[in-house]
Motif scaffolding. Structure first.
Motif, PDB file in Angstrom:
ATOM      1  N   SER A   1       0.829  -1.197   0.000  1.00  0.00           N
ATOM      2  CA  SER A   1       0.000   0.000   0.000  1.00  0.00           C
ATOM      3  C   SER A   1       0.869   1.254   0.000  1.00  0.00           C
ATOM      4  CB  SER A   1      -0.924   0.007   1.217  1.00  0.00           C
ATOM      5  OG  SER A   1      -0.166  -0.076   2.411  1.00  0.00           O
ATOM      6  N   GLU A   2       2.188   1.052  -0.004  1.00  0.00           N
ATOM      7  CA  GLU A   2       3.110   2.166  -0.017  1.00  0.00           C
ATOM      8  C   GLU A   2       3.254   2.717  -1.437  1.00  0.00           C
ATOM      9  OE1 GLU A   2       4.626   3.406   2.721  1.00  0.00           O
ATOM     10  OE2 GLU A   2       3.574   1.938   3.969  1.00  0.00           O
ATOM     11  N   SER A   3       3.610   3.989  -1.516  1.00  0.00           N
ATOM     12  CA  SER A   3       3.841   4.597  -2.831  1.00  0.00           C
ATOM     13  C   SER A   3       5.327   4.732  -3.137  1.00  0.00           C
ATOM     14  CB  SER A   3       3.179   5.977  -2.898  1.00  0.00           C
ATOM     15  OG  SER A   3       3.701   6.811  -1.864  1.00  0.00           O
ATOM     16  N   ASP A   4       6.142   4.694  -2.084  1.00  0.00           N
ATOM     17  CA  ASP A   4       7.580   4.860  -2.246  1.00  0.00           C
ATOM     18  C   ASP A   4       8.267   3.574  -1.804  1.00  0.00           C
ATOM     19  OD1 ASP A   4      10.155   7.032  -0.846  1.00  0.00           O
ATOM     20  OD2 ASP A   4      10.045   5.928  -2.736  1.00  0.00           O
ATOM     21  N   TYR A   5       8.859   2.890  -2.738  1.00  0.00           N
ATOM     22  CA  TYR A   5       9.502   1.613  -2.412  1.00  0.00           C
ATOM     23  C   TYR A   5      10.520   1.264  -3.486  1.00  0.00           C
ATOM     24  CZ  TYR A   5       5.783   0.023  -5.588  1.00  0.00           C
ATOM     25  OH  TYR A   5       4.925  -0.124  -6.653  1.00  0.00           O
ATOM     26  N   TYR A   6      11.210   0.169  -3.249  1.00  0.00           N
ATOM     27  CA  TYR A   6      12.246  -0.295  -4.173  1.00  0.00           C
ATOM     28  C   TYR A   6      12.026  -1.775  -4.454  1.00  0.00           C
ATOM     29  CZ  TYR A   6      14.439   3.931  -2.375  1.00  0.00           C
ATOM     30  OH  TYR A   6      14.691   5.235  -1.991  1.00  0.00           O
ATOM     31  N   LEU A   7      12.398  -2.163  -5.626  1.00  0.00           N
ATOM     32  CA  LEU A   7      12.304  -3.563  -6.026  1.00  0.00           C
ATOM     33  C   LEU A   7      13.658  -4.022  -6.542  1.00  0.00           C
ATOM     34  CD1 LEU A   7       8.910  -3.268  -7.893  1.00  0.00           C
ATOM     35  CD2 LEU A   7       9.268  -4.507  -5.746  1.00  0.00           C
ATOM     36  N   PHE A   8      13.952  -5.292  -6.308  1.00  0.00           N
ATOM     37  CA  PHE A   8      15.262  -5.829  -6.649  1.00  0.00           C
ATOM     38  C   PHE A   8      15.134  -7.235  -7.233  1.00  0.00           C
ATOM     39  CE2 PHE A   8      17.425  -2.702  -3.967  1.00  0.00           C
ATOM     40  CZ  PHE A   8      16.440  -2.398  -3.044  1.00  0.00           C
TER      41      PHE A   8
ATOM     42  N   ASN B   1      12.204   1.748 -16.991  1.00  0.00           N
ATOM     43  CA  ASN B   1      12.646   0.432 -16.539  1.00  0.00           C
ATOM     44  C   ASN B   1      14.166   0.386 -16.424  1.00  0.00           C
ATOM     45  OD1 ASN B   1      10.084  -0.791 -16.391  1.00  0.00           O
ATOM     46  ND2 ASN B   1      10.086  -1.124 -18.597  1.00  0.00           N
ATOM     47  N   ALA B   2      14.639  -0.232 -15.337  1.00  0.00           N
ATOM     48  CA  ALA B   2      16.081  -0.343 -15.118  1.00  0.00           C
ATOM     49  C   ALA B   2      16.703  -1.370 -16.062  1.00  0.00           C
ATOM     50  CB  ALA B   2      16.347  -0.748 -13.667  1.00  0.00           C
TER      51      ALA B   2
ATOM     52  N   ARG C   1      22.892  -7.237 -19.819  1.00  0.00           N
ATOM     53  CA  ARG C   1      21.934  -8.187 -20.401  1.00  0.00           C
ATOM     54  C   ARG C   1      20.653  -8.332 -19.580  1.00  0.00           C
ATOM     55  NH1 ARG C   1      23.221 -12.963 -19.933  1.00  0.00           N
ATOM     56  NH2 ARG C   1      24.942 -12.787 -18.423  1.00  0.00           N
ATOM     57  N   PHE C   2      20.607  -7.649 -18.443  1.00  0.00           N
ATOM     58  CA  PHE C   2      19.468  -7.776 -17.546  1.00  0.00           C
ATOM     59  C   PHE C   2      18.605  -6.520 -17.619  1.00  0.00           C
ATOM     60  CE2 PHE C   2      20.915 -11.565 -15.328  1.00  0.00           C
ATOM     61  CZ  PHE C   2      22.277 -11.552 -15.559  1.00  0.00           C
ATOM     62  N   SER C   3      17.321  -6.708 -17.755  1.00  0.00           N
ATOM     63  CA  SER C   3      16.397  -5.580 -17.751  1.00  0.00           C
ATOM     64  C   SER C   3      15.121  -5.995 -17.038  1.00  0.00           C
ATOM     65  CB  SER C   3      16.091  -5.124 -19.181  1.00  0.00           C
ATOM     66  OG  SER C   3      15.461  -6.169 -19.911  1.00  0.00           O
ATOM     67  N   VAL C   4      14.378  -5.007 -16.607  1.00  0.00           N
ATOM     68  CA  VAL C   4      13.135  -5.293 -15.907  1.00  0.00           C
ATOM     69  C   VAL C   4      11.969  -4.668 -16.655  1.00  0.00           C
ATOM     70  CG1 VAL C   4      14.249  -5.488 -13.650  1.00  0.00           C
ATOM     71  CG2 VAL C   4      13.284  -3.279 -14.391  1.00  0.00           C
ATOM     72  N   ASN C   5      10.800  -5.246 -16.417  1.00  0.00           N
ATOM     73  CA  ASN C   5       9.539  -4.666 -16.867  1.00  0.00           C
ATOM     74  C   ASN C   5       8.744  -4.351 -15.617  1.00  0.00           C
ATOM     75  OD1 ASN C   5       7.213  -3.840 -18.079  1.00  0.00           O
ATOM     76  ND2 ASN C   5       6.758  -5.791 -19.077  1.00  0.00           N
ATOM     77  N   PHE C   6       8.731  -3.087 -15.242  1.00  0.00           N
ATOM     78  CA  PHE C   6       8.093  -2.634 -14.019  1.00  0.00           C
ATOM     79  C   PHE C   6       6.729  -2.064 -14.364  1.00  0.00           C
ATOM     80  CE2 PHE C   6       7.178  -1.079 -10.027  1.00  0.00           C
ATOM     81  CZ  PHE C   6       7.246   0.308  -9.898  1.00  0.00           C
ATOM     82  N   GLN C   7       5.696  -2.698 -13.878  1.00  0.00           N
ATOM     83  CA  GLN C   7       4.330  -2.258 -14.087  1.00  0.00           C
ATOM     84  C   GLN C   7       3.738  -1.905 -12.725  1.00  0.00           C
ATOM     85  OE1 GLN C   7       2.878  -2.011 -17.161  1.00  0.00           O
ATOM     86  NE2 GLN C   7       4.792  -2.724 -18.107  1.00  0.00           N
TER      87      GLN C   7
ATOM     88  N   SER D   1       3.687  -5.504 -10.765  1.00  0.00           N
ATOM     89  CA  SER D   1       4.411  -6.570 -11.435  1.00  0.00           C
ATOM     90  C   SER D   1       5.840  -6.104 -11.721  1.00  0.00           C
ATOM     91  CB  SER D   1       3.708  -6.928 -12.741  1.00  0.00           C
ATOM     92  OG  SER D   1       4.484  -7.788 -13.528  1.00  0.00           O
ATOM     93  N   PHE D   2       6.788  -7.026 -11.582  1.00  0.00           N
ATOM     94  CA  PHE D   2       8.209  -6.667 -11.715  1.00  0.00           C
ATOM     95  C   PHE D   2       8.948  -7.873 -12.274  1.00  0.00           C
ATOM     96  CE2 PHE D   2      11.903  -4.276 -11.022  1.00  0.00           C
ATOM     97  CZ  PHE D   2      12.834  -4.956 -10.260  1.00  0.00           C
ATOM     98  N   SER D   3       9.047  -7.975 -13.576  1.00  0.00           N
ATOM     99  CA  SER D   3       9.670  -9.150 -14.179  1.00  0.00           C
ATOM    100  C   SER D   3      11.100  -8.842 -14.608  1.00  0.00           C
ATOM    101  CB  SER D   3       8.853  -9.641 -15.379  1.00  0.00           C
ATOM    102  OG  SER D   3       8.772  -8.644 -16.358  1.00  0.00           O
ATOM    103  N   LEU D   4      11.900  -9.878 -14.640  1.00  0.00           N
ATOM    104  CA  LEU D   4      13.309  -9.769 -15.025  1.00  0.00           C
ATOM    105  C   LEU D   4      13.525 -10.476 -16.352  1.00  0.00           C
ATOM    106  CD1 LEU D   4      16.331  -9.101 -14.297  1.00  0.00           C
ATOM    107  CD2 LEU D   4      16.420 -11.412 -13.314  1.00  0.00           C
ATOM    108  N   LYS D   5      14.101  -9.777 -17.308  1.00  0.00           N
ATOM    109  CA  LYS D   5      14.445 -10.370 -18.594  1.00  0.00           C
ATOM    110  C   LYS D   5      15.947 -10.523 -18.689  1.00  0.00           C
ATOM    111  CE  LYS D   5      14.231  -8.255 -22.726  1.00  0.00           C
ATOM    112  NZ  LYS D   5      13.637  -7.664 -23.963  1.00  0.00           N
ATOM    113  N   ILE D   6      16.363 -11.732 -19.008  1.00  0.00           N
ATOM    114  CA  ILE D   6      17.784 -12.008 -19.208  1.00  0.00           C
ATOM    115  C   ILE D   6      17.974 -12.314 -20.696  1.00  0.00           C
ATOM    116  CG2 ILE D   6      19.768 -13.404 -18.547  1.00  0.00           C
ATOM    117  CD1 ILE D   6      18.249 -14.173 -15.991  1.00  0.00           C
TER     118      ILE D   6
END
Lengths: 115, 116
Positions: B28-35, B58-59, B63-69, B74-79
């Motif tokens: 429910s937070e608006s300010d956060y980090y994902l890893f 998206n970070a 070769r690593f990228s994320v799809n942050f929705q 949702s926070f997926s990792l693409k290699i």
């Protein structure tokens, strides 16, 4: 090498015993976090210390305690050990806490086996 | 409490191919980090990539990228161009400063197998 050291690497003990795990943070890091990685619970946060004081608690059992000393190293004490306490215990350190994100650097872990 | 869900216990990819690991979270937070963290057989925890929730972009790290929705949480990792050395356990993690002092909250992990 993250710069965080943990001793011992491996520890084997019996049920009912007490053990102490030690962590030395990276030079300059004031905050220490302890995490437990087990098959049942996955990776979970136990407790955090910042500059000698407890700052946050996670899923830490009452049989477990921790402290951070003036030289900033930290110890995690596990008592009345049970088979289910067998796990990999990680320590992580970061520069600062309270004003936003600071990267946590993980030590290599201590593997605890309770027989 | 914030929860992190990784619905894929195991994934497999061929060398040089692309794979996407999924992660959803609840907050429910608006300010956060994902890893995304990588844990090879050595058990060392290695930070792969970080995303700040306030950033729409998206970070990317090589070769690593994320799809942050953010709306979908949702926070997926693409290699991309997978390599044998990418074989490891991958953990999605969440962090905020609300109650947990910026501690990491991990998902259960996805085991990635890379085949030649």
């Amino acid at each position: 090498d993250s710069g965080v050291t943990q001793t011992p690497k491996h520890l084997i003990t019996a049920t009912g015993q007490r053990v102490t795990l030690r962590c030395s943070p990276r030079s300059g890091d004031l905050s220490v976090y302890w995490y437990q990685q087990s098959l049942d619970q996955g990776l979970q946060f136990l407790i955090q210390y910042y500059n000698g004081e407890e700052r946050a608690k996670g899923n830490i059992l009452e049989r477990f305690s921790a402290q951070q000393f003036p030289d900033l190293h930290s110890e995690l004490n596990l008592s009345s050990l049970e088979l289910g306490d067998s796990a990999l215990y990680f320590c992580a350190s970061s520069v600062f806490q309270g004003l936003g994100y600071n990267e946590q650097f993980f030590g290599p872990g201590t593997r605890l086996t309770v027989l | 409490a914030q929860t992190v869900t990784q619905s894929q216990p195991e994934m497999s990819v061929q060398e040089a191919e692309t794979v996407t690991l999924s992660c959803t979270y609840d907050t429910s937070e608006s300010d956060y980090y994902l890893f995304w963290y990588k844990q090879p057989p050595s058990r060392q925890m290695i930070l792969v990539i970080r995303q700040e929730a306030y950033k729409q972009q998206n970070a990317t790290e090589n070769r690593f990228s994320v799809n942050f929705q953010k709306a979908a949480k949702s926070f997926s990792l693409k290699i991309s161009d997978s390599q044998l050395g990418d074989a490891a356990m991958y953990f999605c993690a969440y962090m905020d400063g609300s109650n947990s002092g910026y501690a990491l909250n991990f998902g259960k992990g996805t085991s990635l197998l890379v085949t030649p």
